[in-house]
Design a protein around this motif. Structure first.
Motif, PDB file in Angstrom:
ATOM      1  N   GLY A  56      60.232  33.687-141.826  1.00  0.00           N
ATOM      2  CA  GLY A  56      58.848  33.760-142.288  1.00  0.00           C
ATOM      3  C   GLY A  56      58.242  32.383-142.476  1.00  0.00           C
ATOM      4  O   GLY A  56      57.078  32.149-142.153  1.00  0.00           O
TER       5      GLY A  56
ATOM      6  N   GLY B 233      51.472  43.966-136.980  1.00  0.00           N
ATOM      7  CA  GLY B 233      51.374  43.752-138.421  1.00  0.00           C
ATOM      8  C   GLY B 233      50.930  44.975-139.195  1.00  0.00           C
ATOM      9  O   GLY B 233      50.081  45.748-138.731  1.00  0.00           O
TER      10      GLY B 233
ATOM     11  N   SER C  65      57.523  30.890-139.090  1.00  0.00           N
ATOM     12  CA  SER C  65      56.366  31.570-138.518  1.00  0.00           C
ATOM     13  C   SER C  65      55.068  31.013-139.090  1.00  0.00           C
ATOM     14  O   SER C  65      54.123  30.700-138.348  1.00  0.00           O
ATOM     15  N   LEU C  66      55.017  30.870-140.407  1.00  0.00           N
ATOM     16  CA  LEU C  66      53.810  30.349-141.053  1.00  0.00           C
ATOM     17  C   LEU C  66      53.538  28.907-140.642  1.00  0.00           C
ATOM     18  O   LEU C  66      52.383  28.521-140.410  1.00  0.00           O
TER      19      LEU C  66
ATOM     20  N   TYR D 264      48.041  40.028-134.619  1.00  0.00           N
ATOM     21  CA  TYR D 264      48.506  40.635-135.868  1.00  0.00           C
ATOM     22  C   TYR D 264      48.341  42.157-135.831  1.00  0.00           C
ATOM     23  O   TYR D 264      49.221  42.895-136.284  1.00  0.00           O
TER      24      TYR D 264
ATOM     25  N   SER E 288      56.719  36.410-136.180  1.00  0.00           N
ATOM     26  CA  SER E 288      56.176  37.410-137.097  1.00  0.00           C
ATOM     27  C   SER E 288      56.459  38.823-136.596  1.00  0.00           C
ATOM     28  O   SER E 288      56.743  39.734-137.383  1.00  0.00           O
TER      29      SER E 288
ATOM     30  N   TRP F 225      54.444  31.696-133.440  1.00  0.00           N
ATOM     31  CA  TRP F 225      54.095  32.439-134.660  1.00  0.00           C
ATOM     32  C   TRP F 225      54.099  33.939-134.404  1.00  0.00           C
ATOM     33  O   TRP F 225      54.671  34.713-135.180  1.00  0.00           O
ATOM     34  N   GLU F 226      53.483  34.342-133.289  1.00  0.00           N
ATOM     35  CA  GLU F 226      53.404  35.774-133.017  1.00  0.00           C
ATOM     36  C   GLU F 226      54.786  36.366-132.772  1.00  0.00           C
ATOM     37  O   GLU F 226      55.105  37.445-133.268  1.00  0.00           O
TER      38      GLU F 226
END
Length: 296
Positions: free
Chosen positions: A75, A116, A78-79, A112, A45, A41-42
């Motif tokens: 995306g 992010g 990733s989610l 994040y 993203s 995921w990291e």
């Protein structure tokens, strides 16, 4: 790259064997899978966030966004990885301690903050300390709680053990991130990404690498010299040849992106062999009569 995700749980398993506590195998396997999913995921993203700023358009052709060309699909993947990873961590927490999920959520939050919006702390040169915190005391404490006996669930978060055990390996993990900046200094600077290598310059940044390696080993070997850890922990020195190759490469070619694009992989080899050696050192100690009585 996923050796950085699994190392905290391998370290926790080795430590628990040494101190005479049983390791719950299903918890260990679940934590390994969840850690890989969360790092996926990291990574995905981060590729998305970098695509937004354009920083990886040239220096990072292996970006999943660049390879697939479809941000929406990346995306979604990733989610999905995030939801599956956190769901697994929730199950592990229910079978051990609620603190496991809290610690993992904190790690995800730091992940994040790294790339992010609106924070993008990695663009301010703060990615390395965030990396150390997440993969060091936080992830190691979560792994110790998840793998340890269920009867110890109410004893609190083992901060001192997690810090002592995770500090050195997390610094080796941080070195991987640090070395990933060397070949893209111009691109990072052009897009406002003030990584430590951009701020220091490649020559001074390269001069730091031997000190990072030395500090990693000092954090792991000092307890041995003090008689607190078994001498088998010195197996963490298995990573030294890779570290030596990395130091030589950056010393002579730090300003040649084409020559040093693989430096992070040498750093990754050091991190992997160092962490595996440390974990194995703890696990082998009881076989040599060096087991320590459980101290919780």
């Amino acid at each position: 790259m996923y050796s950085v995700a699994v190392m905290p749980v391998l370290l926790a398993a080795g430590w628990l064997v040494w101190v005479g506590q049983p390791v719950r195998l299903l918890q260990m396997l679940g934590f390994l899978l969840a850690a890989v999913l969360l790092l996926a995921w990291e990574n995905l993203s981060n590729d998305l966030f970098d695509a937004e700023t354009g920083v990886d358009s040239i220096a990072k052709p292996h970006s999943v966004v660049a390879l697939l060309g479809q941000r929406r699909s990346v995306g979604g993947l990733s989610l999905l990885a995030l939801l599956l990873g956190l769901s697994l961590m929730l199950l592990l927490a229910l079978r051990s301690s609620p603190a496991v999920l809290a610690l993992v959520l904190l790690c995800c939050g730091l992940g994040y903050l790294y790339q992010g919006p609106p924070w993008r702390l990695g663009y301010r040169g703060l990615g390395e300390p965030l990396c150390w915190l997440a993969f060091g005391p936080l992830a190691t404490a979560a792994a110790l709680l998840a793998l340890g006996p269920a009867a110890t669930a109410g004893t609190g978060i083992p901060w001192s053990t997690a810090l002592l055990l995770g500090a050195g390996p997390a610094l080796a993990t941080t070195l991987v991130l640090f070395c990933s900046h060397f070949h893209q200094v111009e691109e990072d600077a052009a897009h406002g990404k003030r990584s430590p290598v951009v701020q220091l310059g490649t020559e001074r940044a390269a001069a730091l690498v031997p000190w990072i390696v030395a500090l990693t080993l000092a954090l792991e070997w000092t307890p041995v010299l003090q008689g607190d850890w078994p001498f088998t922990v010195l197996l963490s020195g298995l990573g030294l040849p890779a570290a030596a190759a990395l130091i030589r490469l950056l010393r002579f070619h730090h300003d040649q992106p084409g020559r040093i694009s693989g430096s992070k992989f040498l750093a990754l080899r050091f991190q992997t062999l160092n962490g595996l050696g440390l974990s194995l050192g703890f696990a082998l100690a009881p076989l040599l009569g060096l087991a320590q009585a459980s101290r919780g």
